[in-house]
Motif scaffolding. Structure first.
Motif, mmCIF file in Angstrom:
data_model
loop_
_atom_site.group_PDB
_atom_site.id
_atom_site.type_symbol
_atom_site.label_atom_id
_atom_site.label_comp_id
_atom_site.label_asym_id
_atom_site.label_seq_id
_atom_site.Cartn_x
_atom_site.Cartn_y
_atom_site.Cartn_z
ATOM 1 N N VAL A 64 0.831 -1.196 0.000
ATOM 2 C CA VAL A 64 0.000 0.000 0.000
ATOM 3 C C VAL A 64 0.869 1.252 0.000
ATOM 4 N N ILE A 65 0.519 2.204 -0.863
ATOM 5 C CA ILE A 65 1.154 3.519 -0.866
ATOM 6 C C ILE A 65 0.139 4.490 -0.263
ATOM 7 N N LEU A 66 0.456 5.047 0.887
ATOM 8 C CA LEU A 66 -0.457 5.957 1.586
ATOM 9 C C LEU A 66 0.001 7.386 1.359
ATOM 10 N N ASN A 67 -0.629 8.066 0.422
ATOM 11 C CA ASN A 67 -0.251 9.446 0.123
ATOM 12 C C ASN A 67 -0.542 10.362 1.312
ATOM 13 N N LYS A 68 0.380 11.276 1.583
ATOM 14 C CA LYS A 68 0.221 12.183 2.718
ATOM 15 C C LYS A 68 -0.677 13.364 2.404
ATOM 16 N N LYS A 69 -1.006 13.535 1.129
ATOM 17 C CA LYS A 69 -1.982 14.519 0.688
ATOM 18 C C LYS A 69 -2.600 14.004 -0.602
ATOM 19 N N ASN A 70 -3.700 14.613 -1.041
ATOM 20 C CA ASN A 70 -4.337 14.201 -2.279
ATOM 21 C C ASN A 70 -3.519 14.679 -3.469
ATOM 22 N N LEU A 71 -3.060 13.731 -4.279
ATOM 23 C CA LEU A 71 -2.218 14.048 -5.428
ATOM 24 C C LEU A 71 -3.004 14.220 -6.718
ATOM 25 N N GLY A 72 -4.220 13.701 -6.772
ATOM 26 C CA GLY A 72 -4.995 13.701 -8.002
ATOM 27 C C GLY A 72 -4.789 12.397 -8.757
ATOM 28 N N MET A 73 -5.730 12.098 -9.630
ATOM 29 C CA MET A 73 -5.770 10.790 -10.267
ATOM 30 C C MET A 73 -4.490 10.433 -11.021
ATOM 31 N N MET A 74 -4.037 11.306 -11.924
ATOM 32 C CA MET A 74 -2.923 10.940 -12.785
ATOM 33 C C MET A 74 -1.597 10.854 -12.015
ATOM 34 N N ASN A 76 -1.221 10.137 -8.855
ATOM 35 C CA ASN A 76 -1.334 8.914 -8.055
ATOM 36 C C ASN A 76 -1.150 7.678 -8.927
ATOM 37 N N PHE A 77 -1.753 7.694 -10.113
ATOM 38 C CA PHE A 77 -1.644 6.565 -11.034
ATOM 39 C C PHE A 77 -0.187 6.343 -11.458
ATOM 40 N N ILE A 78 0.479 7.401 -11.858
ATOM 41 C CA ILE A 78 1.868 7.293 -12.314
ATOM 42 C C ILE A 78 2.766 6.809 -11.178
ATOM 43 N N GLN A 79 2.573 7.362 -9.998
ATOM 44 C CA GLN A 79 3.364 6.964 -8.833
ATOM 45 C C GLN A 79 3.181 5.480 -8.529
ATOM 46 N N THR A 80 1.930 5.015 -8.572
ATOM 47 C CA THR A 80 1.634 3.614 -8.272
ATOM 48 C C THR A 80 2.158 2.705 -9.375
ATOM 49 N N LEU A 81 2.005 3.132 -10.615
ATOM 50 C CA LEU A 81 2.473 2.347 -11.763
ATOM 51 C C LEU A 81 3.985 2.129 -11.689
ATOM 52 N N LYS A 82 4.709 3.136 -11.263
ATOM 53 C CA LYS A 82 6.168 3.029 -11.178
ATOM 54 C C LYS A 82 6.621 2.026 -10.122
ATOM 55 N N LYS A 83 5.754 1.731 -9.167
ATOM 56 C CA LYS A 83 6.088 0.744 -8.134
ATOM 57 C C LYS A 83 5.890 -0.693 -8.632
ATOM 58 N N CYS A 84 5.264 -0.839 -9.793
ATOM 59 C CA CYS A 84 5.011 -2.175 -10.363
ATOM 60 C C CYS A 84 6.236 -2.596 -11.167
ATOM 61 N N GLU A 85 7.001 -3.533 -10.644
ATOM 62 C CA GLU A 85 8.260 -3.924 -11.264
ATOM 63 C C GLU A 85 8.246 -5.356 -11.791
ATOM 64 N N SER A 86 7.078 -5.953 -11.891
ATOM 65 C CA SER A 86 6.965 -7.322 -12.384
ATOM 66 C C SER A 86 7.014 -7.361 -13.911
ATOM 67 N N THR A 87 7.040 -8.559 -14.456
ATOM 68 C CA THR A 87 7.068 -8.733 -15.916
ATOM 69 C C THR A 87 5.794 -8.187 -16.551
ATOM 70 N N TYR A 88 4.666 -8.381 -15.861
ATOM 71 C CA TYR A 88 3.371 -7.933 -16.364
ATOM 72 C C TYR A 88 2.721 -6.984 -15.371
ATOM 73 N N PHE A 178 3.609 11.729 -21.051
ATOM 74 C CA PHE A 178 2.537 11.002 -20.363
ATOM 75 C C PHE A 178 2.096 11.730 -19.093
ATOM 76 N N HIS A 179 3.024 12.418 -18.440
ATOM 77 C CA HIS A 179 2.731 13.063 -17.157
ATOM 78 C C HIS A 179 1.764 14.241 -17.275
ATOM 79 N N SER A 180 1.586 14.766 -18.472
ATOM 80 C CA SER A 180 0.711 15.931 -18.650
ATOM 81 C C SER A 180 -0.686 15.554 -19.128
ATOM 82 N N LEU A 181 -0.975 14.269 -19.251
ATOM 83 C CA LEU A 181 -2.256 13.822 -19.802
ATOM 84 C C LEU A 181 -3.351 13.810 -18.740
#
Length: 207
Positions: A64-74, A76-88, A178-181
């Motif tokens: 779990v990534i517990l954000n200390k403030k509301n980051l907004g959808m994108m 938060n999505f990018i931050q969480t996606l970067k933590k995914c280091e598996s093949t898929y 991608f970060h500006s979408l």
């Protein structure tokens, strides 16, 4: 050793839905190891409390990534996606859920056996809260099985966000633009199909 698959889940104010979303992931029957990574974006309801409870229940399965403030959808999505280091990487947001316990196994099996495909997706139900009408299917049983980048650019998304499974190496690292979408699911499909084809299962495996 890293698991074969990371499920990327972002959530904000999903108190009514997050338990079902998480349960639908941990119930998956697979022959491989997988993890669930949840980006909790400082919800104002009880979402965070529920997420923490599940992490304690499944400490070897859920991160779990517990954000200390509301980051907004994108963000938060990018931050969480970067933590995914598996093949898929599979996507499932906090108000979605898997309807088949074999969903992840089927999608990964297909990608393992078909190296010329970079993404798989599937049919889903769209459910409107409080509605007594029968759920509708999106994109339906007759959607084409294989999509190219030309198809995705011309027709738009080839699968709902909650149906998408990618090869990590076709979308990561994310390009700077991608970060500006405003949203990420369709652009990820464009990135993915620039390096391979996309396969669509007509079976409903999510909602």
């Amino acid at each position: 050793m890293k698991p074969k698959l990371s499920v990327c889940m972002i959530t904000y104010n999903h108190e009514k839905y997050i338990a079902q979303a998480i349960e639908s992931v941990v119930m998956q029957r697979t022959s491989f190891d997988y993890e669930l990574i949840i980006g909790e974006d400082f919800s104002r309801d009880k979402t965070r409390e529920i997420v923490i409870r599940y992490q304690k229940k499944y400490p070897n399965k859920i991160r779990v990534i517990l954000n200390k403030k509301n980051l907004g959808m994108m963000v938060n999505f990018i931050q969480t996606l970067k933590k995914c280091e598996s093949t898929y990487i599979a996507l499932l947001e906090g108000d979605d859920y898997c309807t088949s316990p074999n969903k992840l196994q089927k999608q990964i099996d297909f990608l393992d056996m078909n190296p010329d495909y970079s993404i798989s997706s599937h049919n889903i139900y769209v459910i409107k809260e409080g509605s007594k009408n029968r759920p509708i299917e999106w994109l339906g049983k007759n959607h084409r099985a294989t999509s190219s980048i030309e198809d995705i650019l011309r027709d738009g998304s080839g699968g709902a966000t909650c149906s998408l499974v990618f090869r990590r190496n076709v979308i990561m690292p994310l390009p700077k633009w991608f970060h500006s979408l405003p949203s990420g699911d369709w652009p990820l499909q464009i990135l993915g199909t620039s390096k391979g084809k996309m396969y669509y299962f007509s079976e409903v495996m999510g909602a």
